[in-house]
Design a protein around this motif. Structure first.
Motif, mmCIF file in Angstrom:
data_model
loop_
_atom_site.group_PDB
_atom_site.id
_atom_site.type_symbol
_atom_site.label_atom_id
_atom_site.label_comp_id
_atom_site.label_asym_id
_atom_site.label_seq_id
_atom_site.Cartn_x
_atom_site.Cartn_y
_atom_site.Cartn_z
ATOM 1 N N TYR A 136 -6.295 81.419 13.388
ATOM 2 C CA TYR A 136 -7.379 82.181 14.023
ATOM 3 C C TYR A 136 -8.681 81.427 13.863
ATOM 4 O O TYR A 136 -8.937 80.826 12.836
ATOM 5 C CB TYR A 136 -7.487 83.570 13.393
ATOM 6 N N GLY A 137 -9.509 81.470 14.875
ATOM 7 C CA GLY A 137 -10.818 80.834 14.748
ATOM 8 C C GLY A 137 -11.839 81.552 15.607
ATOM 9 O O GLY A 137 -11.499 82.141 16.631
ATOM 10 N N ARG A 138 -13.108 81.486 15.198
ATOM 11 C CA ARG A 138 -14.168 82.082 16.014
ATOM 12 C C ARG A 138 -15.054 80.963 16.525
ATOM 13 O O ARG A 138 -15.477 80.104 15.750
ATOM 14 C CB ARG A 138 -14.993 83.037 15.162
ATOM 15 N N LEU A 139 -15.307 80.944 17.824
ATOM 16 C CA LEU A 139 -16.085 79.846 18.373
ATOM 17 C C LEU A 139 -17.167 80.293 19.336
ATOM 18 O O LEU A 139 -17.146 79.958 20.517
ATOM 19 C CB LEU A 139 -15.171 78.835 19.079
ATOM 20 N N ASP A 140 -18.088 81.066 18.829
ATOM 21 C CA ASP A 140 -19.201 81.511 19.662
ATOM 22 C C ASP A 140 -20.031 80.324 20.128
ATOM 23 O O ASP A 140 -20.130 79.312 19.451
ATOM 24 C CB ASP A 140 -20.106 82.455 18.868
ATOM 25 N N HIS A 141 -20.663 80.524 21.277
ATOM 26 C CA HIS A 141 -21.602 79.539 21.830
ATOM 27 C C HIS A 141 -20.973 78.249 22.312
ATOM 28 O O HIS A 141 -21.683 77.297 22.639
ATOM 29 C CB HIS A 141 -22.722 79.192 20.842
ATOM 30 N N LEU A 142 -19.661 78.171 22.339
ATOM 31 C CA LEU A 142 -19.047 77.005 22.972
ATOM 32 C C LEU A 142 -18.925 77.289 24.457
ATOM 33 O O LEU A 142 -18.555 78.383 24.847
ATOM 34 C CB LEU A 142 -17.645 76.758 22.404
ATOM 35 N N THR A 143 -19.230 76.291 25.281
ATOM 36 C CA THR A 143 -19.132 76.529 26.720
ATOM 37 C C THR A 143 -17.714 76.261 27.194
ATOM 38 O O THR A 143 -16.910 75.662 26.496
ATOM 39 C CB THR A 143 -20.095 75.632 27.499
ATOM 40 N N MET A 144 -17.458 76.706 28.414
ATOM 41 C CA MET A 144 -16.096 76.624 28.937
ATOM 42 C C MET A 144 -15.596 75.181 29.013
ATOM 43 O O MET A 144 -14.439 74.902 28.689
ATOM 44 C CB MET A 144 -16.077 77.241 30.322
ATOM 45 N N MET A 145 -16.478 74.275 29.411
ATOM 46 C CA MET A 145 -16.064 72.875 29.542
ATOM 47 C C MET A 145 -15.700 72.308 28.168
ATOM 48 O O MET A 145 -14.746 71.548 28.027
ATOM 49 C CB MET A 145 -17.199 72.055 30.176
ATOM 50 N N GLU A 146 -16.451 72.716 27.145
ATOM 51 C CA GLU A 146 -16.179 72.220 25.795
ATOM 52 C C GLU A 146 -14.860 72.799 25.274
ATOM 53 O O GLU A 146 -14.048 72.095 24.679
ATOM 54 C CB GLU A 146 -17.342 72.573 24.857
#
Lengths: 191, 216, 196
Positions: free
Chosen positions: C142-152
């Motif tokens: 499980y991981g949380r990845l707020d603020h990453l954009t779709m391309m990233e």
């Protein structure tokens, strides 16, 4: 595993050491060093895992399956010390897949832990191989399973780089193009 | 050339074409990224196809070199691409998970919660018959009698619901349980609106289907 | 997904242009735009802006965020923070690539802006790689990845999810097996001998 998985077919053909528990008439041919027609109880032979599973799951079992040396104590210690120094391709190219099959014959459950920790530690090798300029050397020590992941990661990298380059808006092309052809040829041979 | 307000049914409110378009874009994205086939939204697709037809009729009335015509055509091409890709993705999944889908759909038909449209279901069943026929003709009928069975259960490819996906929460959802496979280390998490996560699809499959999260 | 598909999604964003022609409002399925008045700024979808620019029918107005000081701040924040900073919007890279590619002459300080954006992108990608490794080492489910954009996010597919899947598979197949066998080996030891 999927019925149609070619990898699974290849993996299940890998050999594991087994000890035969009973005399088996006419099966001497299974042991290449045996001169008899019959196989004596107590003989140790390397047979494919598909056969080993079948023979050991009969009641009563006809063989006991021993762990291949790569999953035994000595190697387990090497893996827990520094898994990234091991050349898995030379040592056991189906390390993880075969490991999953033979883990059931390790009563203590240590093989399972080794497999999980080794994969976790070596993930960074996959990461660096996928962006490496010298991909041949980076790919070399990886097992089949690790190479598959790396190949997929490389494809993504290429697609992203070429998207960035298109329209000459953001990425400089010079260094990329120079290495591209050489690397591509070598990768084709490797993968 | 007006956008029309569309009535989907007597009970529902009118929704505008741009809302339908946004919905279809989200459906497409989810369908591309989910490991299993999702419930169909044929109502939306039909509605958008109707819009496209209407637009095309209007465009044809314009002179060919008119700038407006090329702008509208470009938009229509974009929309057609999404719809085609959406339907093709579904077909690919139907072909890949054929046996599983046909079995599941038979059960779902009884409770009226079909995931496939009638034509998709027909296609799935025909495809399965073709595969069975093909394997029988080429191999199975030529092997010894006791091995001729078409072992449908072994051949079935099951969608990997335990695979990991990225998602974005459209609204706050609390109390998602991430079950540990061995049952001893279950974790519970909350999905705040706008947050992004990676986790196993099976824990949020329902949230995808009811629109509370979006796969990214 | 392919980067071009994500670009396709990002092209739906609204961009600002200054047309060099005049026209009435147009009624697209995705919304109403216009009227077009030569010399006056207006909003259209990004795909339309690029198309009009390529036909030399407009100038593109740089979005608010695409400005040197602002970008320098973002870059410093990105360098400083352990986490991912919130970018101007979900498709900043798509917008940057398309606008700087088609209309760099309309953007003041275009080449400096290109450099800063590329720097921000590189910093984030490098952080992403480190985060992936940390995620795998620490658990990998499980991981949380707020603020990453779709391309990233797309750039780490299929590697991250498939590595996590692989880890799960190894855990499941190797652990499950050993506890099952424990029962059967006990059985065969305590069972009575049988004829073959």
């Amino acid at each position: 595993m999927s019925y149609l998985s070619v990898t699974d077919i290849l993996v299940s053909n890998e050999k594991v050491p087994c000890k035969f528990l009973h005399d088996l008439p006419k099966l001497g041919f299974l042991d290449p060093s045996c001169t008899d027609d019959d196989l004596k109880a107590g003989t140790s032979v390397e047979i494919p895992i598909w056969l080993a599973e079948s023979l050991s799951s009969r009641r009563p079992p006809l063989v006991t399956v021993d762990l291949p040396k790569v999953y035994k104590e000595t190697y387990r210690e090497i893996f827990s010390a520094d898994a990234c120094t091991v050349d898995l391709h030379k040592l056991a190219q189906y390390f993880y897949e075969l490991g999953c099959y033979v883990a059931k014959y390790d009563i203590k459950g240590e093989v399972s832990t080794t497999l999980v920790n080794t994969f976790r530690q070596r993930f960074k090798m996959i990461l660096s191989a996928s962006v490496a300029t010298d991909s041949i050397n980076a790919l070399q020590p990886l097992s089949e399973c690790e190479r598959d992941h790396t190949a997929a990661a490389m494809t993504t990298e290429k697609a992203l780089s070429s998207w960035l380059k298109r329209g000459e808006s953001l990425l400089t092309t010079a260094t990329m193009v120079a290495n591209h052809r050489k690397r591509k040829r070598a990768e084709m041979e490797m993968l | 050339m007006d956008t029309e307000d569309l009535e989907l049914s007597d009970e529902e409110e009118e929704i505008t074409a741009d809302v339908v378009l946004k919905t279809i874009q989200n459906l497409w994205q989810n369908e591309r990224l989910s490991p299993e086939i999702l419930p169909h939204r044929n109502d939306m697709v039909e509605c958008m196809l109707g819009q496209i037809q209407h637009m095309e009729r209007n465009i044809n009335k314009l002179p060919k070199t008119d700038l407006r015509a090329s702008i509208h055509k470009m938009e229509l091409n974009r929309i057609k691409y999404i719809i085609c890709n959406y339907l093709k993705t579904r077909l690919d999944k139907i072909e890949k998970y054929c046996i599983t889908i046909v079995n599941d759909e038979k059960q779902r038909t009884e409770s009226g919660t079909n995931y496939l449209t009638p034509s998709e279901f027909r296609y799935a069943q025909e495809y399965l018959l073709s595969i069975e026929h093909h394997l029988k003709e080429t191999i199975l009928n030529r092997v010894p009698g006791n091995m001729q069975a078409f072992e449908i259960n072994k051949m079935a490819i099951v969608p990997a619901l335990q695979s990991h996906v990225f998602l974005k929460a459209n609204e706050t959802v609390n109390g998602i349980v991430l079950e540990d496979h061995f049952g001893d280390q279950d974790e519970e998490i909350d999905l705040e609106e706008g947050s992004q996560h990676i986790l196993q699809y099976k824990f949020i499959a329902d949230l995808v289907k009811n629109g509370k999260v979006q796969l990214v | 997904m392919d980067p071009y598909e994500i670009e396709f999604i990002g092209e739906n964003r609204i961009a600002s242009i200054i047309p060099n022609f005049s026209y009435d409002k147009i009624y697209l399925i995705c919304g109403e735009f216009g009227p077009f008045r030569a010399g006056l700024p207006m909003n259209v979808p990004l795909w339309l802006a690029v198309m009009l620019k390529q036909k030399q029918k407009c100038r593109i107005v740089p979005p608010d965020w695409m400005e040197i000081d602002n970008l320098e701040n973002i870059k410093e924040e990105e360098k400083r923070s352990r986490f991912f900073t919130k970018m101007p919007h979900e498709h900043y890279m798509v917008e940057a690539k398309l606008i700087l590619g088609a209309a760099s002459e309309d953007i003041p300080n275009a080449s400096e802006i290109k450099t800063i954006i590329k720097d921000i992108w590189d910093i984030r990608m490098s952080k992403l790689r480190t985060s992936m490794d940390a995620l795998m080492k620490s658990g990998g489910s499980y991981g949380r990845l707020d603020h990453l954009t779709m391309m990233e996010i797309n750039s780490v597919k299929p590697l991250l999810p498939s590595a996590m899947n692989e880890l799960l598979k190894i855990q499941m197949t190797s652990k499950k097996s050993s506890s099952a066998t424990l029962n059967s080996s006990t059985f065969s030891q305590s069972g009575t001998s049988q004829n073959l």
